[in-house]
Design an enzyme around this catalytic site. Structure first.
Site, PDB file in Angstrom:
ATOM      1  N   ASP A  18       0.755  -1.246  -0.112  1.00 23.16           N
ATOM      2  CA  ASP A  18       0.041  -0.045  -0.053  1.00 23.16           C
ATOM      3  C   ASP A  18       0.905   1.221   0.009  1.00 23.16           C
ATOM      4  O   ASP A  18       0.202   2.107   0.789  1.00 23.16           O
ATOM      5  CB  ASP A  18      -0.932  -0.023   1.033  1.00 23.16           C
ATOM      6  N   LYS A 101      -6.850  -5.093  -2.758  1.00 24.74           N
ATOM      7  CA  LYS A 101      -7.696  -5.773  -1.537  1.00 24.74           C
ATOM      8  C   LYS A 101      -8.698  -4.740  -1.011  1.00 24.74           C
ATOM      9  O   LYS A 101      -8.342  -3.508  -1.339  1.00 24.74           O
ATOM     10  CB  LYS A 101      -6.769  -5.848  -0.343  1.00 24.74           C
ATOM     11  N   CYS A 140      -1.820  -3.064   7.685  1.00 24.44           N
ATOM     12  CA  CYS A 140      -1.816  -3.847   6.610  1.00 24.44           C
ATOM     13  C   CYS A 140      -0.610  -4.631   6.571  1.00 24.44           C
ATOM     14  O   CYS A 140      -0.592  -6.186   6.204  1.00 24.44           O
ATOM     15  CB  CYS A 140      -2.248  -3.180   5.316  1.00 24.44           C
TER      16      CYS A 140
END
Ligand code: ZN
Length: 197
Positions: A18, A101, A140
């Site tokens: 990310d 995701k 994450c």
């Protein structure tokens, strides 16, 4: 802390979690000093890996994690928006795979293994060790590391290439401790050596 780690281009994979505009300086959900991960990650991406995976938080506009829907976060990483794009200086062209995701309203999407066959694909590609970098350490990155460890991979957290949100000041420390309890080890991108691309 490992001293020097030679990257095996047949068995080692790099995961970049990310590194998107919304999690970097000026983003909707900026992680403090999030931009600092870009240079170390680019250094790691320049080595030869069995697989390089970039993940993206990739939410619909009505995602359940957004405050308007009762979640904890401001809207971020809405599919196709500038905030959802990779950081402009990230060497994203080197990703072999991009994994999106949190793509459905009820799908939290903290771990890249959630609802994907990625663990199986990595295993059948011969991957044994996975090096994890990116944002954020306490969400994450942690979820991805714990899932990879549970799937039996040897997992390294690249400590110079992760940053935490720290909603509570101790979150980063707690996240690192939990990852270590589940078998994760630490390394720095400057410890990695291997073949250049
Ligand atoms: Zn999100």
């Amino acid at each position: 802390m490992e001293r020097s780690l030679n990257i095996d281009p047949l068995r080692d994979a790099l995961v970049v979690v990310d590194v998107q505009n919304d999690f970097c300086d000026g983003g909707a959900l900026a992680v403090p000093r999030g931009d600092d991960v870009v240079a170390p990650i680019n250094r790691a991406l320049a080595l030869r890996w069995a697989a390089t995976i970039g993940t993206r938080d990739w939410h619909p506009a009505n995602h359940g994690s957004f405050r308007a829907l009762g979640g904890p976060w401001p809207p971020h990483c809405v599919q196709g928006s500038k905030g959802a794009a990779f950081h402009p200086l990230l060497d994203a062209a080197r990703f072999r795979f991009v994994v999106d995701k949190g793509t459905a309203p009820a799908d939290l999407g903290y771990s890249m293994l959630e609802g994907t066959d990625l663990a199986e694909r990595l295993r059948s590609a011969g991957v044994r060790r996975v090096f994890v970098s990116g944002l954020a350490t306490d969400y994450c990155v942690k979820a991805t590391v714990l899932d990879l460890a549970r799937e039996g991979f040897e997992v390294f957290v690249l400590t110079d290439a992760v940053r935490a949100v720290n909603v509570r000041p101790e979150d980063e420390r707690d996240a690192l401790a939990e990852m270590e309890r589940r078998g994760a080890r630490w390394a720095k991108t400057t410890d990695l050596s291997g073949e250049g691309e």
